[in-house]
Design an enzyme around this catalytic site. Structure first.
Site, PDB file in Angstrom:
ATOM      1  N   GLY A   1      76.923  58.071  20.836  1.00  0.00           N
ATOM      2  CA  GLY A   1      75.839  58.455  21.732  1.00  0.00           C
ATOM      3  C   GLY A   1      76.184  58.130  23.177  1.00  0.00           C
ATOM      4  CG  HIS A   2      79.242  56.157  24.284  1.00  0.00           C
ATOM      5  ND1 HIS A   2      79.002  55.610  23.040  1.00  0.00           N
ATOM      6  CD2 HIS A   2      80.581  56.088  24.472  1.00  0.00           C
ATOM      7  CE1 HIS A   2      80.149  55.224  22.514  1.00  0.00           C
ATOM      8  NE2 HIS A   2      81.128  55.501  23.360  1.00  0.00           N
ATOM      9  CB  ALA A   3      80.607  60.823  27.678  1.00  0.00           C
TER      10      ALA A   3
END
Length: 134
Positions: free
Chosen positions: A48-50
């Site tokens: 749930g991130h980059a």
């Protein structure tokens, strides 16, 4: 394709198979950090991130899980379930890991050490970031 599946060598041996992943070769970056995710409760997601500069190579050491990659325009889901295959995730890609089987172990090889400023946790902020890259 957003990510790239890379087959690692599977050295068959009647005593048990062996697979190796070496940085700068089979894994196309120098490995600075390794961590693993396990005991993920049913229905939970990870990721749930980059990342702005970190690249990752993700391997299902045991069991299976899905990795969904999103470049801000398109999404692609990979089902990882072979310990001799890894998914290369480049910079500027949103990732989520879902549908972990019981006993699944996810190994992540990273190109950089942990740096909080490298993470983008807000999806709208991620979309702004990738638009600036184009």
């Amino acid at each position: 394709m957003i990510g790239k599946l890379i087959d690692l060598p599977k050295i068959a041996d009647p005593r048990g198979n062996l697979t190796v992943a070496e940085g700068g070769g089979l894994v196309p970056f120098n490995i600075k950090r390794a961590y693993w995710v396990y005991d993920v409760p049913e229905g939970e997601s990870r990721g749930g991130h980059a990342h702005k500069k970190l690249k990752q190579f993700v391997i299902a050491l045991s069991g299976s899980f899905d990795v969904t990659l999103d470049d801000g325009t398109k999404k692609q889901t990979y089902h990882l379930n072979h310990p001799y295959q890894g998914l290369l995730i480049d910079t500027g890609i949103w990732r989520t890991l879902d549908d972990f089987s019981s006993g699944a172990v996810c190994l992540v090889l990273a190109s950089e050490h942990f740096e909080e400023d490298d993470y983008i946790y807000d999806y709208d902020e991620f979309l702004k970031y990738v638009r600036c890259l184009k």
